[in-house]
Design an enzyme around this catalytic site. Structure first.
Site, PDB file in Angstrom:
ATOM      1  N   SER A 148       0.828  -1.195   0.000  1.00 38.82           N
ATOM      2  CA  SER A 148       0.000   0.000   0.000  1.00 38.82           C
ATOM      3  C   SER A 148       0.872   1.258   0.000  1.00 38.82           C
ATOM      4  O   SER A 148       1.666   1.451  -0.923  1.00 38.82           O
ATOM      5  CB  SER A 148      -0.974  -0.038   1.183  1.00 38.82           C
ATOM      6  N   ASP A 224     -10.058  -5.707  -3.319  1.00 33.89           N
ATOM      7  CA  ASP A 224      -9.504  -4.630  -2.506  1.00 33.89           C
ATOM      8  C   ASP A 224     -10.403  -3.397  -2.619  1.00 33.89           C
ATOM      9  O   ASP A 224     -10.637  -2.884  -3.714  1.00 33.89           O
ATOM     10  CB  ASP A 224      -8.095  -4.314  -3.021  1.00 33.89           C
ATOM     11  N   HIS A 257      -7.394  -6.015   0.933  1.00 33.39           N
ATOM     12  CA  HIS A 257      -6.211  -5.201   1.211  1.00 33.39           C
ATOM     13  C   HIS A 257      -5.488  -5.620   2.499  1.00 33.39           C
ATOM     14  O   HIS A 257      -4.516  -4.995   2.886  1.00 33.39           O
ATOM     15  CB  HIS A 257      -6.638  -3.727   1.329  1.00 33.39           C
TER      16      HIS A 257
END
Length: 279
Positions: A148, A224, A257
């Site tokens: 991320s 995600d 995620h």
């Protein structure tokens, strides 16, 4: 000077946490290292892991399940914090989770009041490796990976510093922070409102003029929640295709995620790095 604050035996090696004063960030920092059993007979290469928003050194070490394969391969893992911290370090004035403490974005800030402390790029690329390579049984064979915000950081650290790393990968990275609300918020504070200055911290822009073409492995979950608005992996694919940068982008149905996603694919990333680190 390193102050050891925790040590745990794991897969024949050692997970250790250290505290030290960072002259780059002008505050006390904590980071974690996993030293595989191979350090008993010599130095080992290092994979630097950069975590995402709200994380610290603890998330990856506790949740990713990376130590078993790191022990098998003989790779040290290093997990720095995600930002400077402390009572004297400014955070988000509104108390939001996506800026300030836990959200350093791995850039060197140029704007007050952030410029005094928020220089995570120089900390990750220069100060921390120099400290570790002088203090622990690790050598200058380095790889870098992240998730991320940390995936963005890994891409930028490698692309801005050719020759510094032997290998590169990312999981669900913020591929184009100039077009991401998270990136826009962070960059406007840390770097100012001149978007031309942001180009130096955006992976898609950096790939176009990169002096080195490290093969890039990227994994992304198709479930995600941040995929379309924040992460934008297709823009990374387009940037790589435009200049022939080697990219293996894998999209995985049903994965989100979370660290469940990271734990599912971290072994592949460790082996991707090992292929270059031991070459």
């Amino acid at each position: 000077m390193l102050e050891e604050i925790a040590v745990n035996r794991c897969f024949g090696g050692w997970h250790r946490r250290y505290r030290h004063y960072s002259s780059t960030l002008r505050c006390t920092m904590v980071f974690a290292v996993y030293l595989p059993p191979q350090v008993e007979s010599g130095t080992v290469p290092t994979l630097y892991w950069l975590s995402g928003l709200t994380c610290s050194d603890e998330n990856f070490m506790q949740k990713a399940g990376a130590m078993r394969v790191a022990a098998e391969l003989g790779i040290a893992l290093v997990a720095p914090d995600t930002s400077p911290r402390g009572a004297g370090v400014p955070g988000d004035p509104a108390g939001a989770w996506d800026f300030g403490h836990g959200a350093g974005f791995y850039v060197n800030a140029t704007q007050p009041p952030w410029v005094e402390h928020y220089r995570m790029h120089d900390y990750v690329v220069h100060e921390l490796p120099e400290l570790l390579e002088a203090s622990l049984p690790v050598d200058t064979r380095r790889g870098i990976c992240g998730h991320s915000m940390g995936g963005h950081g890994a891409l930028v650290c490698a692309l801005r510093n050719p020759g510094r790393y032997r290998s590169l990968s990312a999981l669900a990275p913020i591929s184009h922070p100039l077009g991401s609300p998270w990136g826009q918020k962070a960059f406007s504070h840390y770097l100012g409102e001149d978007r031309a200055a942001w180009q130096a911290w955006d992976a898609c822009a950096l790939i176009a003029r990169a002096d080195e073409r490290l093969p890039l492995l990227v994994d992304q979950g198709e479930a995600d929640a941040f995929l379309a608005e924040q992460l934008q992996p297709e823009l990374l694919r387009q940037a790589c295709a435009a200049v022939g940068h080697p990219l293996r982008l894998r999209l995985h149905p049903g994965y989100d995620h979370s660290y469940y996603f990271i734990a599912s694919f971290i072994d592949d990333h460790l082996r991707h790095h090992a292929a270059a680190l031991f070459r």
